[in-house]
Scaffold this active site. Structure first.
Site, mmCIF file in Angstrom:
data_model
loop_
_atom_site.group_PDB
_atom_site.id
_atom_site.type_symbol
_atom_site.label_atom_id
_atom_site.label_comp_id
_atom_site.label_asym_id
_atom_site.label_seq_id
_atom_site.Cartn_x
_atom_site.Cartn_y
_atom_site.Cartn_z
ATOM 1 N N LYS A 293 0.844 -1.195 0.000
ATOM 2 C CA LYS A 293 0.000 0.000 0.000
ATOM 3 C C LYS A 293 0.881 1.246 0.000
ATOM 4 O O LYS A 293 2.038 1.224 0.408
ATOM 5 C CB LYS A 293 -0.905 0.002 1.247
ATOM 6 C CG LYS A 293 -1.820 -1.218 1.331
ATOM 7 C CD LYS A 293 -2.857 -1.232 0.225
ATOM 8 C CE LYS A 293 -3.735 -2.471 0.315
ATOM 9 N NZ LYS A 293 -3.091 -3.678 -0.217
ATOM 10 N N ASP A 294 0.277 2.342 -0.397
ATOM 11 C CA ASP A 294 0.971 3.584 -0.639
ATOM 12 C C ASP A 294 1.483 4.240 0.634
ATOM 13 O O ASP A 294 1.030 3.944 1.731
ATOM 14 C CB ASP A 294 -0.016 4.532 -1.328
ATOM 15 C CG ASP A 294 0.666 5.677 -2.024
ATOM 16 O OD1 ASP A 294 1.892 5.688 -2.090
ATOM 17 O OD2 ASP A 294 -0.048 6.570 -2.493
ATOM 18 N N LYS A 295 2.431 5.146 0.469
ATOM 19 C CA LYS A 295 2.909 5.943 1.596
ATOM 20 C C LYS A 295 1.947 7.076 1.912
ATOM 21 O O LYS A 295 1.436 7.177 3.024
ATOM 22 C CB LYS A 295 4.297 6.519 1.312
ATOM 23 C CG LYS A 295 4.744 7.479 2.421
ATOM 24 C CD LYS A 295 6.088 8.105 2.172
ATOM 25 C CE LYS A 295 6.408 9.087 3.314
ATOM 26 N NZ LYS A 295 7.729 9.712 3.163
#
Length: 627
Positions: A293-295
């Site tokens: 998942k994204d930062k």
């Protein structure tokens, strides 16, 4: 046009198939699932961010996409170094750096640069700011059972086998430090002796449990020394014990894996796991997950870890900021990449300019028609040297160019020490001198420079091989994504959404594929590479994605810094949902939708706004954009 006309059609990706981080991968590679110690770029989309990362039946492209070889042999050399960690900034600190970042991003990529040029809907677009705050982008994983994963339970499973809570307090800070150094082989001691001040069986038991549970790989024994009792800690199985927790210390009746839900803010999955492993004093490869998942988002996903108790994991909630762990359970199996059903997104687009009618038309179009399944901007990097150029050079066997592209000075968003490192490299071509400019040596540049120092400038292939395999393949995936984006744009330009002969075989746009690869000195009929990892095969990718569970509302607000939605942690703490004014200085669009794995939420948002979603474009709108 009715969408039934395009149901089930796909374009084959010839010899250029892309491996996405949320997509299925070979079983052996999924087993390894090594957590990379360094990311190539920071993602922009809350879904899959393999750092360059790369369910309706709708069209797919014969995606001459480049699927990297199935070899599981990991050629990188493991080098020991001190642990380094970069802490995330608060949203207030982000705003202080926004102006300089926006200036640097003048040199960044736009969608046009990476082949993202077409739309499928006819509604009028409007302006809105994407991710003005990372809390405006919330991602919940959709699990194997098709249910959206939430963090809603912080309780610890009752287990009589667990030691008492005293194990977390019985050791002093100095004793913990000595034990950690012993565990990680950071000193010359072969053992550490801890005096039992209050000599009771109960106290000795707690110390034994504390050492064994908090410092995997260490064994303990009790010794009498000059009339005093000591608990002596020592290594039982050498360095392998760190990655392979003791089998005999785990109850046979309990599943070997503790599954939990990880809530995190402003950290990508691999960074988060590195932090957890550091605090737990274990190797990161004992963790498994279904997708990264994204930062720059708030994300919720399931994680599994081998033979770490829920009790120890829950204790981290007292130590870590911007993390929360819960929903613990013991199970027999780990998680595997690609097992998730997708991701559910809750997105806030601030300061929108569209009328209520325009918003209604745009969201209905997204729900009914969908969006082009482009690879999002995070696949391609944030500097003036796109990552797909490195991937292309690898496929061409142009290793001097690979080295130059990674290390040469470039305009764009970079930290000061990287700028100094590149300047030193350009001036001296001395890898050791350039490496000394890097305080954080686990970045790709640092790894390549270490490799050049070790193998020499005439053996760039081996030097490049020091970079972890996943990171090396990301460069190729970036080129795959670049080819796919350009080809799907051409296919839609020439044929629209109607199925045509050749969609399932390499016809139709085959001339365009061949021309593009020929211009890049590549042969579409032979994507074998002398290094097996970089050999490529074919796969399919859908052209159009229709999101599921689509809903939306327009809200008014006055303060641009207030949250416009509740998180799982807010709900656990009993915070009421935001109270919106009937009228306000600004308007925001709150969107909810679900996407299958390996699709990009930013590309769905792009179709709604009819705007460029690149960081370069967004920084012109957003005064508080994070680097």
């Amino acid at each position: 046009m009715e969408m039934t006309e395009v149901t089930g059609v796909s374009l084959k990706r010839g010899s250029l198939a892309v491996e996405d981080n949320d997509s299925l991968v070979p079983a052996e590679e999924a087993k390894r699932q090594k957590v990379s110690e360094c990311c190539l770029i920071k993602g922009q989309d809350g879904l899959e961010n393999n750092y360059l990362s790369s369910c309706e039946n709708v069209p797919r492209l014969p995606d001459d996409s480049l699927s990297a070889g199935k070899s599981t042999k990991n050629s990188e050399t493991q080098l020991e170094e001190e642990e380094e960690e970069e802490d995330g900034l608060s949203e207030e600190e982000e705003e202080e750096e926004a102006e300089s970042f926006a200036d640097m991003m003048k040199h960044g990529l736009t969608e046009l640069d990476v082949g993202i040029t077409k739309f499928v809907s006819s509604h009028q677009g409007f302006s809105g700011i994407l991710k003005e705050r990372y809390s405006d982008f919330v991602v919940h994983e959709i699990g194997k059972d098709g249910c959206i994963i939430h963090l809603d339970d912080l309780s610890i499973p009752v287990d009589e086998e667990d030691p008492s809570e005293d194990v977390f307090t019985v050791l002093t800070a100095e004793e913990r430090q000595r034990l950690e150094e012993l565990q990680l082989f950071k000193n010359k001691e072969s053992s550490v002796a801890i005096e039992v001040v209050e000599d009771t069986k109960e106290k000795r038991t707690i110390i034994h449990q504390a050492i064994k549970s908090l410092f995997p790989g260490l064994e303990t024994k009790t010794e009498n020394r000059e009339g005093k009792k000591y608990i002596v800690a020592y290594h039982a199985a050498g360095r392998k014990a760190l990655a392979n927790p003791r089998k005999h210390y785990w109850p046979k009746s309990r599943g070997s894996y503790c599954h939990f839900v990880l809530y995190k803010e402003n950290k990508d999955t691999m960074d988060a796991i590195n932090v957890l492993s550091k605090y737990l004093r274990v190797k990161p490869n004992i963790f498994s997950y279904m997708g990264t998942k994204d930062k720059r988002a708030i994300t919720v996903q399931e994680i599994a870890v081998l033979k770490i108790t829920a009790q120890r994991l829950a204790h981290l909630n007292k130590c870590l900021m911007n993390f929360k762990l819960g929903n613990f359970s013991y199970q027999k199996s780990p998680l595997k990449l690609g097992e998730l059903q997708g991701n559910h997104f809750t997105v806030v687009l601030r300061n929108i300019t569209g009328t209520d009618d325009q918003v209604q038309q745009a969201m209905n179009s997204l729900k009914e028609i969908g969006f082009i399944n482009y690879y999002g901007m995070q696949r391609f990097g944030t500097t003036a040297v796109p990552t797909y150029q490195v991937g292309r050079a690898i496929l061409q066997n142009s290793w001097a160019e690979v080295m130059d592209l990674i290390l040469k000075p470039r305009s764009g968003a970079e930290k000061g020490y990287l700028v100094k490192c590149r300047e030193e490299w350009a001036k001296t071509k001395d890898p050791a001198a350039a490496l000394r400019k890097l305080p954080v040596k686990r970045c790709v540049e640092g790894q390549l420079l270490r490799g050049l120092s070790k193998y020499g400038m005439k053996n760039i292939v081996s030097a490049f091989g020091i970079i972890p395999r996943n990171n090396r393949l990301m460069y190729i995936h970036s080129y795959q994504s670049y080819v796919w984006n350009n080809m799907v744009s051409k296919r839609i330009e020439e044929y629209g959404l109607k199925p045509v002969p050749g969609d399932l075989v390499l016809k139709g746009v085959s001339d365009a594929y061949r021309k593009m690869l020929t211009e890049d000195n590549l042969d579409i009929d032979n994507m074998r590479h002398r290094i097996r990892d970089y050999s490529l095969s074919g796969a399919y990718r859908k052209i159009i994605i229709r999101p599921q569970n689509v809903s939306w509302e327009v809200v008014a607000y006055d303060d641009p810094k207030i949250p416009l939605l509740n998180t799982d942690v807010d709900n656990l703490e009993g915070k009421p949902p935001p109270d919106f004014a009937f009228e306000g200085k600004y308007r925001a669009l709150k969107m909810d939708f679900s996407l299958p794995p390996s699709t990009y939420a930013t590309m769905a948002i792009r179709e709604v706004l009819k705007m460029d979603t690149s960081i370069k474009s967004q920084t012109q709108l957003n005064t508080t954009w994070l680097r």
